[in-house]
Design a protein around this motif. Structure first.
Motif, PDB file in Angstrom:
ATOM      1  N   CYS A  20      51.888  40.488  60.608  1.00 39.11           N
ATOM      2  CA  CYS A  20      50.686  39.999  60.141  1.00 39.11           C
ATOM      3  C   CYS A  20      49.728  41.258  59.654  1.00 39.11           C
ATOM      4  O   CYS A  20      49.083  41.245  58.564  1.00 39.11           O
ATOM      5  CB  CYS A  20      49.920  39.179  61.180  1.00 39.11           C
ATOM      6  N   LEU A  21      49.875  42.355  60.343  1.00 34.99           N
ATOM      7  CA  LEU A  21      49.063  43.312  60.109  1.00 34.99           C
ATOM      8  C   LEU A  21      49.619  43.965  58.755  1.00 34.99           C
ATOM      9  O   LEU A  21      48.816  44.455  57.812  1.00 34.99           O
ATOM     10  CB  LEU A  21      49.193  44.474  61.124  1.00 34.99           C
ATOM     11  N   LEU A  22      50.885  43.935  58.379  1.00 36.46           N
ATOM     12  CA  LEU A  22      51.368  44.536  57.097  1.00 36.46           C
ATOM     13  C   LEU A  22      51.053  43.686  55.971  1.00 36.46           C
ATOM     14  O   LEU A  22      50.534  43.943  54.958  1.00 36.46           O
ATOM     15  CB  LEU A  22      52.953  44.122  57.316  1.00 36.46           C
ATOM     16  N   GLY A  28      44.548  43.006  52.189  1.00 33.26           N
ATOM     17  CA  GLY A  28      43.281  43.555  52.551  1.00 33.26           C
ATOM     18  C   GLY A  28      42.713  42.660  53.502  1.00 33.26           C
ATOM     19  O   GLY A  28      41.440  42.826  53.987  1.00 33.26           O
ATOM     20  N   TYR A  29      43.200  41.428  53.713  1.00 34.54           N
ATOM     21  CA  TYR A  29      42.590  40.456  54.940  1.00 34.54           C
ATOM     22  C   TYR A  29      43.353  40.586  56.102  1.00 34.54           C
ATOM     23  O   TYR A  29      44.100  39.785  56.415  1.00 34.54           O
ATOM     24  CB  TYR A  29      42.647  39.207  54.182  1.00 34.54           C
ATOM     25  N   TYR A  30      42.848  41.634  56.973  1.00 36.65           N
ATOM     26  CA  TYR A  30      43.595  41.821  58.413  1.00 36.65           C
ATOM     27  C   TYR A  30      43.262  40.443  59.310  1.00 36.65           C
ATOM     28  O   TYR A  30      44.163  40.153  59.790  1.00 36.65           O
ATOM     29  CB  TYR A  30      43.064  43.003  58.986  1.00 36.65           C
ATOM     30  N   GLY A  31      42.284  40.309  59.184  1.00 32.06           N
ATOM     31  CA  GLY A  31      41.772  38.993  60.078  1.00 32.06           C
ATOM     32  C   GLY A  31      42.188  37.836  59.706  1.00 32.06           C
ATOM     33  O   GLY A  31      43.014  37.186  60.742  1.00 32.06           O
ATOM     34  N   TRP A  32      42.210  37.495  58.407  1.00 32.51           N
ATOM     35  CA  TRP A  32      42.959  35.969  58.181  1.00 32.51           C
ATOM     36  C   TRP A  32      44.529  36.065  58.323  1.00 32.51           C
ATOM     37  O   TRP A  32      44.795  35.182  58.620  1.00 32.51           O
ATOM     38  CB  TRP A  32      42.718  35.859  56.622  1.00 32.51           C
ATOM     39  N   LEU A  34      46.203  37.877  60.412  1.00 30.34           N
ATOM     40  CA  LEU A  34      46.447  37.784  61.698  1.00 30.34           C
ATOM     41  C   LEU A  34      46.126  36.263  62.460  1.00 30.34           C
ATOM     42  O   LEU A  34      46.991  35.651  63.082  1.00 30.34           O
ATOM     43  CB  LEU A  34      45.471  38.527  62.467  1.00 30.34           C
ATOM     44  N   ALA A  35      45.081  35.690  62.006  1.00 26.84           N
ATOM     45  CA  ALA A  35      44.689  34.396  62.382  1.00 26.84           C
ATOM     46  C   ALA A  35      45.753  33.282  62.071  1.00 26.84           C
ATOM     47  O   ALA A  35      46.359  32.401  62.674  1.00 26.84           O
ATOM     48  CB  ALA A  35      43.234  34.021  61.841  1.00 26.84           C
ATOM     49  N   ILE A  36      46.204  33.526  60.556  1.00 24.88           N
ATOM     50  CA  ILE A  36      47.075  32.616  60.021  1.00 24.88           C
ATOM     51  C   ILE A  36      48.497  32.483  60.764  1.00 24.88           C
ATOM     52  O   ILE A  36      49.026  31.664  61.196  1.00 24.88           O
ATOM     53  CB  ILE A  36      47.151  32.610  58.643  1.00 24.88           C
ATOM     54  N   GLY A  37      48.998  33.822  60.972  1.00 25.06           N
ATOM     55  CA  GLY A  37      50.090  34.041  61.654  1.00 25.06           C
ATOM     56  C   GLY A  37      50.167  33.444  63.168  1.00 25.06           C
ATOM     57  O   GLY A  37      51.189  32.765  63.460  1.00 25.06           O
ATOM     58  N   LEU A  38      49.117  33.684  63.809  1.00 22.92           N
ATOM     59  CA  LEU A  38      49.115  33.170  65.247  1.00 22.92           C
ATOM     60  C   LEU A  38      48.888  31.794  65.362  1.00 22.92           C
ATOM     61  O   LEU A  38      49.613  31.090  65.978  1.00 22.92           O
ATOM     62  CB  LEU A  38      47.713  33.998  66.109  1.00 22.92           C
TER      63      LEU A  38
END
Ligand code: ADP
Length: 440
Positions: A20-22, A28-32, A34-38
């Motif tokens: 997700c971080l990659l 450029g959307y870390y938050g999104w 990470l949220a989509i992955g989880l």
């Protein structure tokens, strides 16, 4: 979850977060990212949970679990193995129960399990034939409603199951059954029922044989005794050498007559369970006549006989049978008490019922003989009997009469110091004479 899976789960989570971080780094959307992955991971987990729930709800016993991935696959397999193991254990237990039930079903004797209130819980096939129980209608019914013999109800309620009960089968009068009751567990009852028709028939044959022989012997014996009496009446016409022999023949003849009468009486007592008549008997006046007879029997021996009887206490039963029993006890006291001895007859009632006691100051009986005293022909000392002319059947008659009147005999005795024979009658057999009680 074992240690392996613990590590794998952490690795998977780290991989997911790194992925997700990659994506976040690229987009450029870390938050999104990470949220989509989880969110996707949570969705997948929920789907697996739903599949598990679906399988648990609907699967047939042998159906394999759905394929799962990773940890979920492991969870599916573990539940499946647990279920299989549980099934195997249950199968083994069922097989044991089936075998026990099959073997009891194959028994010729009936086995019936009753709860603490006497309601039917389980029974085998023989119980259906011997007692007429119907599967499954009779389940939960009180056993006393189905086995309606009055003696069974009494036996069941008295709570003392030391001895078995013998009654005719409720399904067929000609079949005789013997019932044993035992308590187990939480005051539940186990009832065993045996078909004892053959033993009963043999016993019946024995009784009939004794009764018939006694009956057949009575007539010839009466003739012989009659002739002996005539000969002795005209003793002066008889050769004097024969007179003593004739006297002895007459003595033995009358002894045989008493023996036959006692045997016939015993056979009559054994033929039925309860006396045919059940009227209140005035025991006091009955004892008064017995006392007079005993005084006559005692004659010149000068024994002191006393009677203390409550005239208001009556006893339900057969007067004839009670007379035989009581007179046997009183005459025994006369026979086995030395000259000038004392004999005390008492009749009274209390909350435990009515009691008759015959106490003597006679020769007494060694305690080792007491348990066997009421057996037929049981003799404490055979030489004693020839002196007293006893038949050895007196106490057997007493025992039978008492059994038929719901009473028991208690014997206490000290050798050389006398004996006490007490008959204890149940309160149900006692009836009070209102008129006499009011007079008092
Ligand atoms: P029997 O006809 O011989 O008297 P019973 O059955 O009446 O037979 O008595 C059995 C035995 O018990 C007698 O043989 C006698 O030895 C003993 N017995 C009965 N009553 C008494 C008594 N009151 N005192 C001592 N012995 C007794």
């Amino acid at each position: 979850m074992n240690q392996n899976w613990h590590g794998t789960l952490i690795r998977h989570m780290l991989l997911l977060v790194t992925g997700c971080l990659l994506v976040g780094l690229i987009s450029g959307y870390y938050g999104w990212s990470l949220a989509i992955g989880l969110g996707l991971y949570l969705g997948w987990t929920l789907k697996q949970l739903l599949r598990l729930h679906e399988w648990l709800r609907q699967h047939t016993p042998d159906e394999a679990p759905p394929d799962g991935y990773g940890l979920w696959g492991e969870v599916f397999d573990s539940i499946y193995h647990l279920q299989r193991r549980d099934q195997r254990v249950r199968g083994r237990l069922q097989a044991v129960i089936d075998r026990v039930q099959e073997s009891t079903a194959a028994l010729k004797d009936a086995v019936i399990m009753l709860d603490s209130d006497g309601n039917l819980e389980w029974w085998n096939r023989a119980a259906e034939t011997l007692l007429g129980l119907k599967t499954p209608q009779d389940s939960g019914q009180p056993v006393t409603n189905l086995v309606r013999h009055p003696r069974f109800k009494e036996y069941f309620e008295q709570d003392n199951f030391e001895e078995a009960l013998e009654i005719p089968s409720p399904t067929n009068d000609r079949v005789r059954i013997q019932l044993y009751l035992t308590r187990y567990g939480n005051n539940e009852h186990l009832m065993l029922v045996r078909d004892v028709t053959r033993i009963h028939q043999l016993e019946q044959m024995r009784k009939d044989f004794v009764a018939n022989v006694s009956h057949e012997l009575r007539t010839p014996l009466t003739v012989i005794c009659g002739y002996l009496e005539t000969l002795l009446d005209n003793v002066e016409e008889v050769n004097p050498r024969w007179s003593r022999a004739l006297q002895q023949m007459q003595q033995q003849g009358s002894r045989m007559q008493t023996l036959l009468n006692d045997l016939l009486l015993l056979a009559k007592l054994e033929a039925t369970d309860y006396p045919s008549d059940n009227h209140p008997v005035a025991v006091q006046s009955l004892l008064q006549t017995i006392k007079n007879d005993a005084q006559a029997l005692s004659g010149e021996r000068g024994q002191h006989i006393t009677l203390e009887a409550d005239p208001s206490v009556l006893l339900k039963g057969s007067e004839g049978e009670l007379r035989s029993a009581f007179s046997n006890l009183v005459f025994n006291a006369v026979k086995y008490t030395q000259d000038k001895g004392t004999i005390r007859i008492r009749w009274w009632a209390d909350h435990q019922g009515a009691h008759l006691s015959v106490q003597d100051s006679g020769i007494g009986i060694d305690s080792k003989h007491l348990p066997r005293l009421t057996e037929r022909f049981y003799r404490v000392d055979s030489s004693r009997n020839s002196n007293t002319g006893g038949t050895g059947l007196g106490l057997a008659i007493v025992k039978h009469v008492l059994l038929r009147h719901r009473a028991r005999l208690e014997i206490s005795s000290v050798l050389g110091h006398g004996s006490t024979f007490t008959c204890h009658f149940a309160p149900t057999q006692v009836s009070r004479s209102q008129a006499i009680a009011a007079e008092e």
